[in-house]
Design an enzyme around this catalytic site. Structure first.
Site, short mmCIF file in Angstrom:
data_model
loop_
_atom_site.label_atom_id
_atom_site.label_comp_id
_atom_site.label_asym_id
_atom_site.label_seq_id
_atom_site.Cartn_x
_atom_site.Cartn_y
_atom_site.Cartn_z
N HIS A 210 0.83 -1.21 0.00
CA HIS A 210 0.00 0.00 0.00
C HIS A 210 0.86 1.25 0.00
O HIS A 210 2.04 1.21 -0.37
CB HIS A 210 -1.00 -0.06 1.17
CG HIS A 210 -1.66 -1.39 1.24
ND1 HIS A 210 -2.64 -1.79 0.37
CD2 HIS A 210 -1.41 -2.47 2.04
CE1 HIS A 210 -2.98 -3.03 0.65
NE2 HIS A 210 -2.25 -3.47 1.64
N GLU B 204 -2.07 -0.10 8.13
CA GLU B 204 -1.21 -1.11 7.51
C GLU B 204 -0.10 -0.45 6.72
O GLU B 204 1.05 -0.87 6.73
CB GLU B 204 -2.03 -2.02 6.61
CG GLU B 204 -1.23 -3.13 5.96
CD GLU B 204 -1.99 -3.91 4.90
OE1 GLU B 204 -1.37 -4.76 4.24
OE2 GLU B 204 -3.21 -3.65 4.72
N HIS C 124 2.95 -7.04 4.20
CA HIS C 124 1.55 -6.67 4.46
C HIS C 124 1.14 -7.09 5.86
O HIS C 124 1.88 -7.80 6.55
CB HIS C 124 0.62 -7.37 3.45
CG HIS C 124 0.73 -6.85 2.07
ND1 HIS C 124 -0.16 -5.92 1.55
CD2 HIS C 124 1.63 -7.08 1.09
CE1 HIS C 124 0.19 -5.63 0.32
NE2 HIS C 124 1.28 -6.32 0.02
N GLU D 97 1.95 -11.84 5.07
CA GLU D 97 0.94 -11.19 5.89
C GLU D 97 1.39 -11.40 7.33
O GLU D 97 1.31 -12.52 7.84
CB GLU D 97 -0.44 -11.83 5.66
CG GLU D 97 -0.99 -11.66 4.28
CD GLU D 97 -1.71 -10.33 4.11
OE1 GLU D 97 -2.19 -10.10 2.99
OE2 GLU D 97 -1.78 -9.54 5.08
ZN ZN Z 1 -2.00 -5.35 2.45
#
Ligand code: ZN
Length: 322
Positions: free
Chosen positions: A112, A149, A204, A286
């Site tokens: 992001h 995030e 992430h 993640e």
């Molecule tokens: Zn993400």
């Protein structure tokens, strides 16, 4: 799931790596299961992960337009020099003169972008990821207290860069919060491809339901459609991913996801542009579930983020040293 996924070719055993790998996997699974049992039993310093998809889809809890309000602890500044402000796409930082990673190029993709929420038109534009068309980028998720995030991924990326540089690696970023939005998922893959990276890691954290916990590593499935042809990187990316998962458990004490990957901490996917369009070994991680309060307590801790960066770093080193 990930070991026998329908759209995935089992990795071709490579001699020494395989032995080491078997050790790594062997270490991972019991450690993970043990970690998980421990975790459940004492609610210890474990960690949680995500449902894969949330990583690229803004959860209903898209971070509010106001800047993140919570920075957990006063040690959440990554050690080492403050990143410079010049544009980082293609920016390289000074690797140590020597070290096990001398001559190796690692591209880090902080998931992001902190500014994406101000550019919805740009990030919603569709780009071609080979198998289909997908949004250019997304805002990512956040903790219930508003720690985003996008901020988390940059923090872990800075820590990881410092660790890798100390071992002699040349480290490149896809973005460093210095772009007004994106880059798009196709450009993120292109940056790694153009750099002829020896390894790429996309960082992430997930936005899954409360109680869904653990980390997971996403591996590229074998895809050959349009601009996407992952055949050449499937085996090496699995090798990289398994090593990162193993050292992530070891360094953070966190357990693999309890809702994807069947406890293996590994998931194979064919719908992520960043993987589909990569021509170099690449995985996503993640690191935890921002929407679970126990995981959020870890993700917002600078000390835990340092362990997470070390876990990812040691996995990369183990992969590149072979
Ligand atoms: Zn993400």
């Amino acid at each position: 799931m990930s070991y026998v996924g329908p759209d995935f070719d089992p990795p071709q055993p490579r001699h020494s790596r395989r032995r080491t790998l078997t050790v790594a996997v062997a270490a991972l699974v019991p450690g993970a299961l043990l970690g998980w049992v421990m975790y459940e039993a004492v609610g210890g310093p474990g960690d949680g992960g995500g449902s894969g998809n949330a990583a690229v889809r803004p959860s209903s809890a898209t971070p509010s337009s106001t800047a993140p309000t919570v920075s957990a602890t006063n040690d959440d500044k990554p050690p080492g020099p403050t990143p410079t402000t010049e544009s980082t796409a293609d920016s390289t930082s000074a690797p140590a003169a020597s070290g096990p990673l001398k001559g190796k190029v690692v591209v880090i993709d902080p998931g992001h972008n902190p500014n994406n929420f101000q550019h919805t038109a740009e990030i919603n534009r569709k780009v071609n990821i080979g198998t289909n068309w997908k949004e250019c980028d997304t805002t990512g998720t956040s903790t219930n207290d508003g720690y985003t995030e996008a901020k988390f991924t940059l923090d872990v990326a800075h820590r990881l860069r410092t660790l890798l540089q100390k071992q002699g690696a040349t480290v490149k970023f896809t973005q460093d919060g210095d772009r007004s939005w994106g880059p798009c998922v196709d450009e993120r893959a292109e940056i790694g491809n153009k750099a002829h990276a020896d390894a790429v890691v996309s960082i992430h954290a997930d936005g899954a339901g409360a109680g869904q916990r653990g980390f997971h590593v996403i591996l590229p499935a074998k895809v050959n459609a349009g601009a996407a042809n992952t055949g050449p990187i499937v085996t090496s990316s699995r090798d990289l991913g398994e090593r990162i998962a193993g050292s992530f458990v070891r360094l953070t004490g966190s357990a693999p996801s309890n809702y994807v990957g069947d406890g293996t901490g590994l998931v194979t996917r064919k719908d992520l542009g960043g993987l589909n369009l990569s021509t170099v070994p690449k995985v996503f991680i993640e690191c935890g579930n921002m929407r679970d309060s126990k995981d959020a307590a870890l993700l917002t801790s600078g000390a835990w983020r340092q362990k997470a960066a070390r876990g990812i770093s040691e996995g990369i080193v183990s992969y590149l040293e072979e």
